[in-house]
Scaffold this motif. Structure first.
Motif, short mmCIF file in Angstrom:
data_model
loop_
_atom_site.label_atom_id
_atom_site.label_comp_id
_atom_site.label_asym_id
_atom_site.label_seq_id
_atom_site.Cartn_x
_atom_site.Cartn_y
_atom_site.Cartn_z
N LEU B 742 31.11 45.44 8.33
CA LEU B 742 31.64 44.05 8.16
C LEU B 742 30.71 43.29 7.64
N SER B 743 29.38 43.20 8.19
CA SER B 743 28.18 42.51 8.00
C SER B 743 27.71 42.81 6.68
N GLU B 746 29.98 40.78 4.14
CA GLU B 746 29.59 39.53 4.25
C GLU B 746 28.63 39.15 3.68
N ILE B 747 27.46 39.94 3.80
CA ILE B 747 26.19 39.39 3.18
C ILE B 747 26.22 39.52 1.80
N GLN B 750 28.41 36.49 0.53
CA GLN B 750 27.90 34.90 0.91
C GLN B 750 26.69 34.96 0.27
N THR B 751 25.90 36.08 0.03
CA THR B 751 24.47 35.69 -0.81
C THR B 751 24.58 36.09 -1.99
N GLU B 752 25.21 37.12 -2.58
CA GLU B 752 25.02 37.75 -3.84
C GLU B 752 26.49 37.35 -4.95
N PHE B 760 37.43 38.76 4.29
CA PHE B 760 37.15 40.25 5.17
C PHE B 760 37.68 39.92 6.46
#
Lengths: 99, 1005, 215
Positions: B742-743, B746-747, B750-752, B760
């Protein structure tokens, strides 16, 4: 134990709510397939290790689960600023220091 | 039992409350209000331990946290043992049992004492350092000897029954130390409405005011203390913590405090109460009002019991009504210490002499001593104490102006107590914890806090402001500064008037010279606890150590629980002199947390026993427990491992579960699988970027297996993702990988790729998942649903919504066993209902619950991998022989694609996952065994890869295994050998990892 | 209303059975009903499992249009200020993150709400039923703050944590979402699989104050 201001929750929280996620501003190459092994290796593995100002990605893991940037002094552990993903830092090391 | 050193009256003890305690097996009596140290001194106990290295008898020298010798083992029972307790900080209670930490077989008659006399030569400074440089075998010989001799306290062998817990605190201002400066600061902050925490290591607030004869506004200082404490207790937002040591000052004004709640009053906490509490404090501002420790002077045999720090003697007299001797010699380099002689004299005991290193002392206390007719020997020093188990006398000699040479004849005098003072050292430990370097202040001959990045203020003696008047004023102004920073308004605080005291100039004196050179003089101790002498420091300097940090490590000065409280400045002064430098040039070693030892109980808090780590349960957990399941830890989950029946062995249970599943039907609680709900018009695109295979065309109602790789191209998780609707998917992950995946999603989002419209949401806990697997699974399911689950209506890799046992369910026809399987998902509050319903109808099919171990065997028979067992972060999908799960044609360069094309990833002879068929079908390879191609090759043999999964398969009546072999995919049919630690060599044939039903006919029915 | 809506964009399914099948909350095995009957009636900390509620995660970066759609669907405006919440008789809304809210309704209303969202909400969002994976502990009493201070690093002082504030944070070695409902009453939203651990933790942390279980 840092005290970190979450720019999304808009308040200070304890470090145990956060996780560090490495150096900030490491963008994934837009066309990885066009990268040489050297370029790809630099994106993958090479990171700054400055004494002084450093920009780090953190995530408010136990809170809002948002990633954000932290400008932190690795020598004093002062946090100079936090800013959202997509934004640029206002506190930066000067060129001499960063060398 | 008489308390021969106890005064008839005076002090803050309650003589009507006698307390009996045991020390080294003998019973004594003290009073309420005593510390263990004051009670021992009252009873005339001189020797409280043996020194660490030389095993010399030692007595109490101080009255607070700086005490280096009186380190006790406390505890009435085995379970309540606490090591490393300072007798000076332990309140006395009835029934207290304490013993010396050092001393074997007893402190009074120490066999090691003999060794100590010769041991000086045997264990010079740098002993450890030098020993480590010699062969390790020698160190082991020394170590057992040293450990036995030293006795550094011991942990209890039984479980401590008491509760230790932690509490998180927040405040505007924390004030460390409740002496005059701290109390004035607290009062100022509290009146302004600030949230205040004030902590002090002693059982009462007041600090130095409790042990002095000083007057405030003409009244005993303790009266002002009582008034302030009373007022502070009326504020809701003031937390007062006596018996609480602030032990650490960490980044961003985070402080840790060990509060002694009940262990100051009883061996065991009354039922349900907390023995010690560890406060974790986040303070907006910190006021350090930690005071100062008096420095003893360094002279010959200055460790003989009866040699004490001057102010400690005053404290015992004034606060505890204990005069620890009859005949006192006071040696001092300053006026302040004269108070000790006055206190001693006023208690009706004999002051033999005041020995002052200065030629012409003047000031308030000097005059007072003269008025009392006390003999003052000026320009002199005590060069040596006499006696072994107690001081019997002293040698006094005139000194030169610099105080570094004896310049006249020695006078011997009888005395039983030597009090000495070389001035005061501010307690700067906490300010150093965050990396701030202290700075030398020549006026006070001590280090004071330096610049800091913390929001820290200081007040009183820590700044070198040693008078009560200064302390009070600085307390108020520090709090006022904090209030200003906090945007709060200071209210009036009227300070009491302190006495005006004329202090003369002190002399910089640390080390009293002897007629002999230091190396030949009687031992002059700098650090009592670590047995570091002046000659040891000089030796270190002669041997070439120039940095004070190196001198410290070479000599052990300031090591361990002592942290250099009494000795550091003296040691630095001696080193500085040897190095022809000033003290500031020499610098200081840095103090680190913790200030005093913290019990492991306080550090652990409640994170022990059943609360050590969360145990996560599925909705069917109670059923598994009732059924007698053995559990396996998978991350924090408790998963059924296997369900033994009767006297079955584990292997028998596994054989039964495996056979029943392939023969009829088994059931697995798969609720722990990570599940992520993915919605949005770009969900499909996102899946294509994070999985290695293609998702663009997965139709609604279908499921697909996917591999997830890191950017380095290495597999890190896998699972089945189902298309619930065009823009709606349900992803499953491994049980242990759920949070990480899940992280990961998310990363990247959120960042790319924030432009992708996708959300999610974890639904791991929302769905109970039970997998029925085996040829009869369809028949069983049909008993519980009206839905058509035939092959025609529900093919392999389909999912369908239906009602199962009356509960709306999502059923996925996916299989991890290779059998016909249905994965039934229901809202978790109804998981138990459906699970039980399956068993109600399962009897005729011999429905058999199976655990993770049978799951592992069944999947291994089919050659299915488990991410994390058959992968280790260094294998890409091609290494796993899973090229079918990688689509290199996808337009977007998915995560891992570039990585798996690096030179190293495409080279020949990488380790590849293959099946391993043992030549002896009964032989089960141990997982982790390393393979070699030639078992007769000389050692070290070239290793070709290890076994990752290996089981006994009851269905195949032979072992099955998978493992890595270099170039294995091209070596089918070749042999590989596994030499084991027990001497056996197991031979195996490299084969396909699919041992059972290679065509997949069993699951596709 | 159909029980299953498999449509082009997203799937909404009814998840509750008919009323004769009773759900088991995460603390079902602890039998809190009989604990409350036979246990202490007075103490410093009160504990109640508000079970079988309808809980949904709303993810959205709401446009003005979506905000008004959501307001009419929920009967209350979405709290947009960080760490704030809205509580009405019918619905509770907790700010979780700039694009995430927790919505609490009666258990049987979750599917209805999902369906109505599906029918009338436009644009990009997701609404996910997490009722089975979540339960609520209501903790209250004169010593409840001390119990919480042993469990979470968040500052609970009324100046910093007024009634209505909501935070997601660390709780012991797990995580919870805390909302202050009243001066001495807090709502803890916990994950099903951690519920038993947290219940054990709360019992332990409340021990010195006296714990009262309310059915």
């Amino acid at each position: 134990m840092f005290h970190i201001y979450c720019p999304h929750c808009c308040e200070y929280r304890e470090e145990e709510e956060f996780h560090a996620a490495g150096q900030s501003h490491i963008a994934r190459p837009l066309d990885p397939d066009a990268c040489t092994d050297k370029e790809w290796g630099e994106f993958m593995y090479f990171r700054a290790n400055p004494r002084g100002i450093h920009h780090e990605l953190w995530v408010h893991a136990a809170g809002c689960r948002k990633y954000f940037n932290v400008t932190r002094d690795t020598q004093t552990y002062e946090i100079n600023e936090v800013y959202k993903v997509g934004e640029q830092p206002t506190v930066v090391a000067n060129a001499i220091q960063s060398k | 039992m008489t308390q021969k050193n106890r005064l008839q009256d005076g002090g803050r003890i309650d003589r009507s409350k006698a307390l009996t305690f045991t020390y080294n097996g003998k019973k004594y009596t003290g009073f309420e209000g005593d510390t263990l140290a004051s009670a021992l001194l009252a009873n005339g106990v001189d020797i409280i331990g043996r020194s660490f290295k030389y095993s010399r008898p030692r007595g109490i020298v101080a009255a607070g946290a700086e005490e280096p010798n009186a380190i006790m083992q406390v505890g009435a029972t085995e379970a309540t043992q606490i090591p490393n307790v300072r007798a000076t900080q332990q309140s006395l209670y009835g029934g207290l049992v304490a013993g010396s930490t050092n001393g074997w077989p007893s402190v009074d008659n120490d066999m090691m004492g003999l060794v100590g006399k010769v041991g000086g030569k045997m264990m010079p400074p740098g002993f450890y350092y030098k020993t480590f440089m010699y062969p390790k075998s020698m160190w082991e010989t020394y170590e057992s000897f040293i450990r036995k001799a030293a006795g550094l306290g011991r942990a209890p062998k039984e479980n401590d029954p008491d509760i230790y817990d932690k509490m998180n605190q927040h405040c505007d201002v924390i004030i460390v130390g409740a002496g005059p400066a701290g109390l004035a600061a607290a009062l100022t902050a509290a009146r302004a409405g600030a949230r205040v925490i004030i902590a002090d290591e002693q059982n009462e607030f007041g600090g130095s005011l409790l042990s002095s004869t000083e007057l405030l506004d003409g009244k005993p200082a303790a009266e002002w203390v009582a008034d302030v404490v009373k007022e502070l207790s009326t504020y809701d937002d003031v937390l007062m913590l006596p018996n609480s040591q602030v032990n650490g000052y960490h980044d961003h004004n985070f402080l840790t405090i060990q509060q002694h709640c009940t262990d100051q009053f009883a061996d065991r906490a009354p039922n349900g109460q907390v023995a010690q509490r560890y406060h974790r404090v986040r303070a907006k501002w910190v006021v350090l009002a930690t005071g100062a420790h008096e420095r003893p002077l360094v002279y010959g045999n200055n460790d003989v019991p009866g040699c004490m720090v001057a102010n400690a003697v005053s404290t015992y007299i004034n606060r505890y009504g204990v005069v620890p001797g009859k005949n006192l010699v006071l040696m001092t380099s300053n006026n302040n210490a004269y108070r000790t002689a006055l206190d001693w004299h006023d208690a009706g005991r004999n002051v033999v002499a005041i020995v002052d290193s200065r030629k012409n002392p003047q000031g308030t206390f000097v005059d007072a001593a003269r008025e009392r007719g006390i003999s003052i020997m000026v320009g002199s020093g005590v060069i040596e104490a006499h006696g072994s188990k107690r001081v019997t006398g002293v040698s006094i000699a005139p000194l030169n102006d610099a105080g570094d040479a004896v310049v006249g004849p020695i006078i011997k005098m009888a005395a039983d107590t030597v009090a000495s003072s070389g001035g005061w050292s501010p307690v700067i430990h906490l300010s150093c914890h965050t990396g701030s370097r202290p700075v030398w202040n020549d006026d006070i001959l001590g280090f004071v806090p330096g610049t800091t990045y913390q929001k820290q203020l200081t007040a009183g003696a820590i700044n070198g402001s040693f008078t009560t008047e200064q302390a009070l004023a600085e307390g108020v102004s520090a709090a006022a500064d904090a209030l200003t920073h906090l945007g709060m308004t200071k209210k009036d605080v009227v300070l009491p008037k302190a006495e005006t005291i004329e202090e003369g100039k002190a002399m910089a004196l640390f080390h009293i010279p002897h007629t002999k050179p230091t190396s030949k003089a009687p031992k002059q101790f700098v650090d009592y606890q670590n047995d570091v002498t002046a000659s040891g420091i000089e030796l270190a300097c002669r041997e070439g150590f120039e940095s004070i940090e190196h001198v410290k490590r070479y000599t052990a000065m300031g090591f361990g629980t002592d942290q250099g409280k009494l000795g550091n400045i003296n040691g630095m002064a001696i080193a500085a002199k040897m190095l022809n430098q000033t003290i500031p040039q020499t610098g200081t070693t840095i103090f680190r947390p913790n200030y005093t030892p913290v019990t492991f109980g306080a550090i652990a808090g409640r994170d022990c026993g059943a609360l050590f780590d969360p145990e996560r349960y599925t909705a069917m957990h109670a059923w598994h427990v009732e059924r007698g399941a053995k559990f396996e830890d998978v991350g924090q989950w408790k998963r059924p491992w296997y369900y033994p029946q009767g006297n079955e062995t584990m292997q028998q249970a596994l054989d039964r579960e495996c056979l029943a599943t392939r023969k009829s039907v088994g059931i697995l609680d798969a609720s722990t699988l990570g599940k992520i709900d993915i919605q949005g018009k770009d969900a499909r695109e996102f899946l294509g970027r994070v999985y290695t295979n293609a998702w663009a065309k997965l139709p609604v109602g279908k499921c697909r297996y996917g591999l997830m790789c890191g950017e380095d191209g290495m597999v890190f998780d896998d699972g089945v993702t189902s298309c619930l609707a065009e823009n709606h998917f349900l992803m499953t992950t491994t049980s242990g990988g759920a949070a990480r995946v899940l992280s990961w999603l998310e990363i990247y989002h959120q960042t790319e790729w924030p432009e992708l419209e996708v959300f999610f949401t974890s639904v791991t806990d929302h769905w109970s998942t039970m997998t029925i697997s085996g040829p009869n699974s369809r028949k069983l399911l049909e008993k519980l649903t009206d839905y058509d689950v035939s092959k025609e209506n529900m093919a392999f890799m389909d999912w369908k919504p239906m009602t199962v046992a009356g509960v709306p369910a999502r059923v996925f026809r996916i299989s991890f066993t290779g059998e016909l399987s249905f994965e039934i998902n229901v809202q978790a509050n109804y998981g138990m209902h459906v699970w039980k319903a399956l068993f109600e109808h399962g009897e005729e099919f011999n429905l058999t619950p199976y655990g993770t171990e049978t799951m592992h065997i069944l999947r291994a028979e089919k050659g299915f991998i488990i991410a994390g067992q058959d992968t280790d972060g260094s294998v890409h999908p091609f290494d796993l022989g899973m090229s079918w799960a990688v689509s290199m044609q996808k337009p977007f360069s998915f995560i891992g694609k570039r990585g798996m094309q690096r030179e190293d990833c495409v080279r020949e002879n990488r380790k590849q996952l293959v099946g391993l068929k043992t030549i002896d079908p009964k032989a089960v390879l141990p997982e982790g065994a390393q393979g070699v191609l030639d078992p007769k090759a000389p050692i070290p043999m070239p290793m070709v890869g290890h076994v990752t999964s290996s089981y006994w398969s009851a269905n195949l009546n032979r072992s099955v295994a998978m493992g890595f072999v270099k170039g294995g995919l091209d070596k089918m049919g070749e042999r590989v050998f596994y030499p084991l630690a027990d001497g056996r060599v197991i031979e195996a044939e490299i084969c396909s990892p699919v041992f059972l039903d290679p065509k997949g006919e069993r699951q596709n029915v | 209303m159909s029980d299953v809506t498999v449509a082009e964009s997203k799937l909404v399914t009814k998840q509750l059975p008919e009323a004769d099948i009773v759900g088991e909350s995460p603390l079902h095995h602890a039998d809190l009903a009989s604990v409350s009957q036979h246990g202490p009636k007075e103490g410093g900390v009160y504990f109640h499992e508000r079970k079988l509620q309808g809980l949904l995660t709303l993810r959205c970066v709401p446009s003005a249009e979506q905000l008004s759609q959501i307001e009419s669907l929920l009967g209350a405006a979405l709290p947009m200020e960080p760490l704030t919440s809205v509580t009405t008789d019918a619905v509770s809304i907790r700010w979780i993150s700039p694009d995430e809210w927790l919505i609490i309704v009666a258990g049987e209303q979750a599917f209805d709400l999902e369906t109505r969202f599906y029918e009338s909400m436009t644009g990009h969002y997701s609404l996910v039923n997490i009722s089975g994976g979540t339960t609520i502990f209501d903790v209250s009493g004169s010593q409840v703050v001390n119990m919480l201070k042993k469990s979470t690093p968040v500052d609970l002082h009324p100046r910093e944590f007024p009634v209505g504030k909501v935070v997601s944070t660390v709780f012991a070695k797990s995580g919870v979402t805390i909302c202050r409902l009243e001066d001495d009453k807090y709502e803890l939203v916990v994950r099903r699989s951690f519920a038993d651990y947290l219940w054990l933790w709360i019992q332990d942390a409340s021990r010195e104050y006296g714990l009262v279980v309310k059915a």
